[in-house]
Motif scaffolding. Structure first.
Motif, PDB file in Angstrom:
ATOM      1  N   THR A  47      10.431  47.539  42.992  1.00  0.00           N
ATOM      2  CA  THR A  47      10.700  46.531  41.847  1.00  0.00           C
ATOM      3  C   THR A  47       9.605  46.994  40.645  1.00  0.00           C
ATOM      4  O   THR A  47      10.078  46.843  39.664  1.00  0.00           O
ATOM      5  N   LEU A  48       8.528  47.490  41.036  1.00  0.00           N
ATOM      6  CA  LEU A  48       7.669  48.257  40.009  1.00  0.00           C
ATOM      7  C   LEU A  48       8.331  49.185  39.113  1.00  0.00           C
ATOM      8  O   LEU A  48       8.433  49.182  38.146  1.00  0.00           O
ATOM      9  N   ARG A  49       9.226  50.045  40.225  1.00  0.00           N
ATOM     10  CA  ARG A  49       9.727  51.444  39.387  1.00  0.00           C
ATOM     11  C   ARG A  49      11.033  50.647  38.306  1.00  0.00           C
ATOM     12  O   ARG A  49      11.272  51.080  37.565  1.00  0.00           O
ATOM     13  N   PHE A  50      11.762  49.781  39.248  1.00  0.00           N
ATOM     14  CA  PHE A  50      12.833  49.221  38.486  1.00  0.00           C
ATOM     15  C   PHE A  50      12.652  48.308  37.275  1.00  0.00           C
ATOM     16  O   PHE A  50      13.296  48.567  36.227  1.00  0.00           O
ATOM     17  N   PHE A  51      11.435  47.684  37.262  1.00  0.00           N
ATOM     18  CA  PHE A  51      11.387  46.913  35.973  1.00  0.00           C
ATOM     19  C   PHE A  51      11.116  47.618  34.916  1.00  0.00           C
ATOM     20  O   PHE A  51      11.454  47.516  33.803  1.00  0.00           O
ATOM     21  N   ARG A  52      10.024  48.775  35.086  1.00  0.00           N
ATOM     22  CA  ARG A  52       9.630  49.718  33.838  1.00  0.00           C
ATOM     23  C   ARG A  52      10.795  50.638  33.529  1.00  0.00           C
ATOM     24  O   ARG A  52      11.053  50.621  32.342  1.00  0.00           O
ATOM     25  N   GLN A  96       8.492  36.633  26.725  1.00  0.00           N
ATOM     26  CA  GLN A  96       8.074  35.700  27.711  1.00  0.00           C
ATOM     27  C   GLN A  96       8.214  36.633  29.283  1.00  0.00           C
ATOM     28  O   GLN A  96       6.909  36.522  30.017  1.00  0.00           O
ATOM     29  N   VAL A  97       9.560  36.956  29.578  1.00  0.00           N
ATOM     30  CA  VAL A  97       9.291  37.879  30.751  1.00  0.00           C
ATOM     31  C   VAL A  97       8.582  38.873  30.938  1.00  0.00           C
ATOM     32  O   VAL A  97       7.975  39.240  31.949  1.00  0.00           O
ATOM     33  N   GLU A  98       8.429  39.653  29.658  1.00  0.00           N
ATOM     34  CA  GLU A  98       7.355  40.725  29.793  1.00  0.00           C
ATOM     35  C   GLU A  98       6.104  40.360  30.009  1.00  0.00           C
ATOM     36  O   GLU A  98       5.252  41.110  30.694  1.00  0.00           O
ATOM     37  N   ALA A  99       5.735  39.202  29.483  1.00  0.00           N
ATOM     38  CA  ALA A  99       4.428  39.002  29.758  1.00  0.00           C
ATOM     39  C   ALA A  99       4.234  38.184  31.112  1.00  0.00           C
ATOM     40  O   ALA A  99       3.042  38.620  31.908  1.00  0.00           O
ATOM     41  N   ALA A 100       5.180  37.793  31.810  1.00  0.00           N
ATOM     42  CA  ALA A 100       5.178  37.214  32.951  1.00  0.00           C
ATOM     43  C   ALA A 100       5.061  38.391  34.041  1.00  0.00           C
ATOM     44  O   ALA A 100       4.265  38.537  34.958  1.00  0.00           O
ATOM     45  N   GLU A 105       2.595  42.422  37.669  1.00  0.00           N
ATOM     46  CA  GLU A 105       2.364  43.914  38.114  1.00  0.00           C
ATOM     47  C   GLU A 105       1.133  44.570  38.907  1.00  0.00           C
ATOM     48  O   GLU A 105       1.456  45.238  39.872  1.00  0.00           O
ATOM     49  N   PRO A 106       0.217  43.948  38.384  1.00  0.00           N
ATOM     50  CA  PRO A 106      -1.243  44.491  39.332  1.00  0.00           C
ATOM     51  C   PRO A 106      -1.013  44.007  40.727  1.00  0.00           C
ATOM     52  O   PRO A 106      -1.381  44.627  41.667  1.00  0.00           O
ATOM     53  N   LYS A 107      -0.645  42.886  41.008  1.00  0.00           N
ATOM     54  CA  LYS A 107      -0.470  42.263  42.138  1.00  0.00           C
ATOM     55  C   LYS A 107       0.459  42.969  42.974  1.00  0.00           C
ATOM     56  O   LYS A 107       0.499  43.061  44.337  1.00  0.00           O
ATOM     57  N   LEU A 108       1.541  43.473  42.380  1.00  0.00           N
ATOM     58  CA  LEU A 108       2.593  44.128  43.052  1.00  0.00           C
ATOM     59  C   LEU A 108       2.211  45.368  43.435  1.00  0.00           C
ATOM     60  O   LEU A 108       2.726  45.969  44.537  1.00  0.00           O
ATOM     61  N   LYS A 109       1.363  46.040  42.597  1.00  0.00           N
ATOM     62  CA  LYS A 109       0.862  47.472  42.888  1.00  0.00           C
ATOM     63  C   LYS A 109      -0.031  47.416  44.094  1.00  0.00           C
ATOM     64  O   LYS A 109       0.051  48.169  44.762  1.00  0.00           O
ATOM     65  N   VAL A 124       6.017  34.487  41.078  1.00  0.00           N
ATOM     66  CA  VAL A 124       7.130  35.251  41.262  1.00  0.00           C
ATOM     67  C   VAL A 124       8.296  34.297  40.875  1.00  0.00           C
ATOM     68  O   VAL A 124       9.265  34.632  40.342  1.00  0.00           O
ATOM     69  N   ALA A 125       8.538  33.248  41.587  1.00  0.00           N
ATOM     70  CA  ALA A 125       9.701  32.269  41.329  1.00  0.00           C
ATOM     71  C   ALA A 125      10.115  31.846  40.203  1.00  0.00           C
ATOM     72  O   ALA A 125      11.058  31.908  39.451  1.00  0.00           O
ATOM     73  N   THR A 126       8.903  31.913  39.217  1.00  0.00           N
ATOM     74  CA  THR A 126       9.000  31.425  37.737  1.00  0.00           C
ATOM     75  C   THR A 126       9.580  32.566  37.085  1.00  0.00           C
ATOM     76  O   THR A 126      10.583  32.315  36.337  1.00  0.00           O
ATOM     77  N   LEU A 127       9.060  33.928  37.465  1.00  0.00           N
ATOM     78  CA  LEU A 127       9.677  35.114  36.631  1.00  0.00           C
ATOM     79  C   LEU A 127      11.209  35.026  36.960  1.00  0.00           C
ATOM     80  O   LEU A 127      11.791  35.412  36.087  1.00  0.00           O
ATOM     81  N   VAL A 128      11.450  35.144  38.262  1.00  0.00           N
ATOM     82  CA  VAL A 128      12.836  35.217  38.752  1.00  0.00           C
ATOM     83  C   VAL A 128      13.786  34.244  38.171  1.00  0.00           C
ATOM     84  O   VAL A 128      14.843  34.430  37.615  1.00  0.00           O
ATOM     85  N   ARG A 129      13.481  32.782  37.962  1.00  0.00           N
ATOM     86  CA  ARG A 129      14.152  31.765  37.538  1.00  0.00           C
ATOM     87  C   ARG A 129      14.242  31.998  36.011  1.00  0.00           C
ATOM     88  O   ARG A 129      15.564  31.831  35.233  1.00  0.00           O
ATOM     89  N   ALA A 130      13.173  32.414  35.305  1.00  0.00           N
ATOM     90  CA  ALA A 130      13.398  32.517  33.745  1.00  0.00           C
ATOM     91  C   ALA A 130      14.292  33.736  33.388  1.00  0.00           C
ATOM     92  O   ALA A 130      15.032  33.598  32.708  1.00  0.00           O
ATOM     93  N   TYR A 131      14.254  34.738  34.317  1.00  0.00           N
ATOM     94  CA  TYR A 131      15.070  35.995  33.825  1.00  0.00           C
ATOM     95  C   TYR A 131      16.723  35.565  34.329  1.00  0.00           C
ATOM     96  O   TYR A 131      17.483  35.894  33.870  1.00  0.00           O
TER      97      TYR A 131
END
Length: 181
Positions: A47-52, A96-100, A105-109, A124-131
């Motif tokens: 997810t880290l790799r994919f998001f960036r 907003q998605v990028e801010a979330a 990101e640091p926690k996923l790292k 996590v659920a908030t980001l997923v639902r927002a996107y």
């Protein structure tokens, strides 16, 4: 192991065995826990790799290529105002998605490295639902409108296609021929 508590030495040995067996029983569950932990690390790393690489790039393509093309091709007046309103909303949603994402990101790292973290399921659920809502709105409202607007002139669709192709091809060409250019 002395018997200071009034128990016999045999009872003390028995109590030691109970403690050892309890620890061994916990150890017996460890292999089953390793697979989900490895899966969590892999999902976090992917997810880290994919998001960036994909999500941020997708937002940039929309904002630098698609949105301007649709705005430029929209009829002046009501249609262009509608497109501008949608583009402003979608761009705000990107931020907003990028801010979330930046908060997660640091926690996923940490998860990807196998470290403990306070990764919040609600975040996590908030980001997923927002996107999901963002993508649904684009799919149901903006992309059909874009197709209508750009489809009125095949040159506008072709220009967008060329622009996107160059956006993807140019970094590869530059890398391939960097020493010769």
């Amino acid at each position: 192991m002395s018997s200071t508590s009034g128990h016999s030495p045999i009872e003390d040995f028995s109590q030691c065995h109970a403690g050892i067996l309890g620890r061994l029983q916990a150890l017996d569950t460890l292999p089953a826990l390793l697979e989900p932990a490895a899966r969590a690390r892999q999902i976090a790393a992917d997810t880290l790799r994919f998001f960036r690489e994909a999500v941020f790039e997708h937002h940039a393509e929309e904002e630098q290529e698609l949105f301007p093309a649709v705005l430029a091709s929209a009829y002046k007046g009501v249609e262009r105002e509608k497109v501008q309103t949608i583009v402003d909303e979608l761009t705000a949603e990107h931020r907003q998605v990028e801010a979330a994402w930046s908060a997660l990101e640091p926690k996923l790292k940490a998860v990807a490295k196998g470290h403990d973290t306070d990764l919040d399921g609600v975040e996590v659920a908030t980001l997923v639902r927002a996107y999901q809502a963002h993508a649904r709105y684009e799919e149901e409202v903006f992309l059909p409108l874009s197709q209508t607007i750009l489809g009125r002139n095949s040159n506008h669709l072709a220009a967008l296609g060329v622009s996107l192709h160059l956006r993807h091809a140019l970094p590869e060409v530059m890398e391939r021929f960097a020493g010769r250019i």
